[in-house]
Motif scaffolding. Structure first.
Motif, PDB file in Angstrom:
ATOM      1  N   GLY A 300       0.843  -1.192   0.000  1.00 40.93           N
ATOM      2  CA  GLY A 300       0.000   0.000   0.000  1.00 40.93           C
ATOM      3  C   GLY A 300       0.879   1.242   0.000  1.00 40.93           C
ATOM      4  N   TYR A 302       0.755   5.294   0.616  1.00 43.78           N
ATOM      5  CA  TYR A 302      -0.083   6.359   1.163  1.00 43.78           C
ATOM      6  C   TYR A 302       0.699   7.656   1.221  1.00 43.78           C
ATOM      7  N   TRP A 328      -2.323  -0.687  -9.929  1.00 40.26           N
ATOM      8  CA  TRP A 328      -2.722  -0.074  -8.659  1.00 40.26           C
ATOM      9  C   TRP A 328      -4.215   0.170  -8.632  1.00 40.26           C
ATOM     10  N   GLU A 331      -7.253   2.449  -2.257  1.00 35.69           N
ATOM     11  CA  GLU A 331      -7.611   1.660  -1.076  1.00 35.69           C
ATOM     12  C   GLU A 331      -7.668   2.599   0.122  1.00 35.69           C
ATOM     13  N   SER A 333      -7.354   2.882   4.312  1.00 30.64           N
ATOM     14  CA  SER A 333      -6.901   2.212   5.509  1.00 30.64           C
ATOM     15  C   SER A 333      -7.349   3.039   6.705  1.00 30.64           C
ATOM     16  N   ARG A 341      -3.306   0.557  -3.389  1.00 39.38           N
ATOM     17  CA  ARG A 341      -2.666  -0.749  -3.320  1.00 39.38           C
ATOM     18  C   ARG A 341      -1.988  -0.976  -4.656  1.00 39.38           C
ATOM     19  N   SER A 367       4.884   3.399   2.800  1.00 43.33           N
ATOM     20  CA  SER A 367       4.483   2.168   2.128  1.00 43.33           C
ATOM     21  C   SER A 367       4.322   1.074   3.169  1.00 43.33           C
ATOM     22  N   THR A 368       3.293   0.276   3.024  1.00 46.73           N
ATOM     23  CA  THR A 368       3.071  -0.802   3.990  1.00 46.73           C
ATOM     24  C   THR A 368       3.976  -1.979   3.642  1.00 46.73           C
ATOM     25  N   ASN A 388      -4.009  -8.344  -0.403  1.00 47.51           N
ATOM     26  CA  ASN A 388      -3.912  -7.490   0.770  1.00 47.51           C
ATOM     27  C   ASN A 388      -4.310  -8.304   1.997  1.00 47.51           C
TER      28      ASN A 388
END
Ligand code: GDP
Ligand code: MG
Length: 597
Positions: A300, A302, A328, A331, A333, A341, A367-368, A388
């Motif tokens: 992800g 952001y 992409w 998304e 969160s 994503r 970034s996740t 995810n």
């Protein structure tokens, strides 16, 4: 051009072994670039490539070469991307060649990545010319590494050429060997045209520039062309060769390498691996090996500043014009707000995209943790593709499939134990070992991609003092015992911290994450339990004790301006807090917890 004087070849080398420098010398030796306009790494156009010293996009350059045998040849040097994430693009570049120079630093020896690309070249039946570079270095050990190369490709150590790309020693001789050893291209000149797309690059001024190798027939200026995979037709606005700048021409014939411009604006309309033919006399059979790019790793992205969301969208749209593998979708969160994503070919691809977004588009991003793609089969037989962890299905699961890779690790023999231990803890299966020389070994393992994505490379480097090199390629999937671990703050799951892990590692992940968060999240006015859970079962727990924050207590009465300043500071600090339920979490805590160390 008569195909008998054409030689199409590429250079396979590890990063820093001198591929760009050798290409520079070839440009000079053949007179394509004169000494005055020569600059280092002439063909590496993208800034990011130059700075990081990696080649992301391949290029093709046409080199006229007057051989000592009296014939004027046309050499096409096709530059291949060197990194694992781009294996498919490498394989298409190789498919456009008949020969390849295997370039190895004479002070370092061959590396895993080079070996993996060599295997690809052998699969494509290319003629391999082994070359040791940097023989001018005092630390060079040409005898030792010539023996190693000879062992690997099964030739005589005496057949290994020795050059210095830096000084130019041996470079003309190398070109003579290319002419002598690499077969001329063959193809049906009269048949319908078929050309292989081995690269396509978006250019802001000209639209997509497509690099092709003609296999059969002839592609002429001004004719309409047809892409066989999509059946889309395009007007050909320009066709030509690169030498070293684009030179428009009348067309391309059998064995020739060049570029096409059709006015399309998006590289996904001109796919690597696709076959180009002409509308007037179309071929029906595609050239072999076409594959759609498939993202292997998701993360992800952001914006740090929520106001940048639409800027991030615009930036991704622009990058996608040049990157057929990037996918992409928006998304949301609970923890990080609005973001996207994104799917990538691998970790380096992720890093490159992230860096370009930050550098070229001036965005600050979170970034996740990256994850792979899981295929979850439910008890009722239905299937879910999970990109995810927070979308991991509840309900009765029959089995979970995860992607696996075949990895090649090269290292000095003293590290064999350390490497095997690492691979075992990462659920690896040993495939084999080969001693390249008495002090270097090649180790092959099957590993779940998820284990590599999670700091494998760093671990490998630290356990081998930086001496090991790694390459891997996807080989399919396996059924594994996996579970989703949730992290809860005050009983509420924080989506960004959910992870899918092997059952045996769920507990360790839970303990790790809860500990990390306890340290990162400041005390609140109330107690905050942090829990890790698999389904309804809590597997780890930490507590953040409550405090009464009273900043003014520090001021020992008196100074009112100082008090006001402190209050303002506290207010400012709040702005960068995210609320998770009632809990205030500083953005830094998310960033720190998500970055793998
Ligand atoms: P690439 O990553 O394979 O493209 O490698 P580069 O061409 O960028 O070279 C990496 C480094 O090695 C640069 O600092 C070059 O100047 C250096 N280099 C390349 N060839 C030689 C050589 O023949 N001799 C020496 N001494 N250095 C070289
Ligand atoms: Mg380079």
């Amino acid at each position: 051009t008569d195909p008998s004087v054409i030689r199409n070849f590429c250079i396979i080398a590890h990063i820093d072994h001198g591929k760009s420098t050798l290409a520079d010398r070839m440009l000079q030796v053949t007179g394509v670039v004169d000494d005055r306009s020569m600059r280092a790494q002439y063909l590496d156009r993208m800034d990011i490539e130059r700075e990081r010293g990696i080649t992301i996009k391949s290029q093709a350059v046409r080199l006229p070469f007057a051989s000592a045998d009296g014939t004027d040849y046309v050499l096409n040097l096709i530059d291949t991307p060197g990194h694992v994430d781009f294996t498919y693009e490498v394989s298409r570049s190789l498919a456009a060649c008949e020969g390849c120079i295997l370039l190895v630093d004479a002070a370092q020896g061959i590396e895993a990545q080079t070996l993996a690309n060599l295997y690809l070249a052998l699969e494509n039946d290319l003629t391999i010319i082994p070359v040791l570079n940097k023989i001018d270095l005092p630390a060079a050990q040409p005898e030792k590494y010539a023996a190693e190369l000879a062992h690997i490709i099964g030739c005589d150590p005496g057949d290994v050429l020795r050059v210095s790309a830096k000084t130019g020693v041996g470079v003309s001789e190398l070109l003579e060997e290319v002419v002598r050893q690499v077969p001329a291209p063959t193809g049906r000149a009269e048949g319908p045209a078929r050309a292989l797309i081995f690269d396509s690059v978006y250019d802001a001024y000209r639209g997509v520039v497509t690099y092709v190798r003609v296999v059969d027939g002839h592609l002429s200026k001004r004719e309409r062309i047809l892409m066989l995979s999509t059946k889309a037709t395009h007007e050909m606005l320009e066709v030509g060769v690169i030498s070293p700048e684009p030179v428009p021409g009348d067309g391309l014939g059998v064995g020739e390498v060049g570029y096409l411009i059709t006015g399309v604006k998006d590289v996904r309309q001109s796919k690597v691996g696709d076959t180009v033919t002409s509308v007037s006399k179309p071929a029906t059979e595609m050239l072999g090996g076409y594959k759609d790019p498939r993202p292997m790793v998701f993360s992800g992205l952001y914006p740090l500043d929520g106001d940048d969301f639409s800027n991030l969208r615009e930036a991704l749209e622009k990058l996608q014009l040049n990157d057929a593998a990037l996918v992409w979708e928006p998304e949301t969160s609970a923890a990080l707000g609005f973001g996207f994503r994104c799917g990538f070919l691998g970790l380096l691809h992720l890093e490159i995209v992230r860096e370009r977004l930050e550098r070229e588009f001036k965005l600050d991003l979170i970034s996740t943790a990256p994850n792979v793609v899981y295929r979850v089969v439910m008890d009722d037989g239905s299937e879910r593709i999970v990109t995810n962890p927070s979308e991991f299905p509840g309900g009765k699961i029959a089995e979970i499939h995860e992607p696996v890779v075949r990895s090649t690790i090269l290292a000095p023999t003293e590290f064999v134990g350390a490497i095997m231990e690492l691979c075992q803890t990462r659920r690896g299966t040993l495939l084999g070992m080969d001693y390249l020389s008495e002090d270097r070994v090649e180790i092959k393992y099957t590993l779940p991609l998820a284990e590599i994505v999670f700091d494998f490379f760093d671990q490998l480097k630290s356990r081998t003092r930086g001496y090991a090199s790694l390459d891997y390629e996807p080989t399919g999937e396996q059924v594994s015992q996996l579970v989703k671990v949730d992290i809860l703050l005050q009983g509420e799951a924080v989506d960004a911290f959910s992870a899918i892990v092997h059952t045996d590692k769920a507990y360790a992940y839970g303990v790790d994450m809860t500990k990390k968060l306890r340290e990162l999240i400041p005390r609140q006015q109330f107690e905050v339990p942090i829990q890790a859970a698999v389904g309804a079962r809590v597997i780890a727990r930490e507590n953040i004790r409550a405090i009464r924050k009273d900043v003014l207590a520090k001021c020992y009465g008196g100074d009112i301006t100082r008090k006001r300043k402190l209050l303002e500071k506290q207010k400012e600090g709040k702005k960068r807090m995210k609320m998770v339920g009632r809990v205030e979490v500083p953005q830094e805590a998310f960033i720190a917890a998500l970055s793998t160390d």
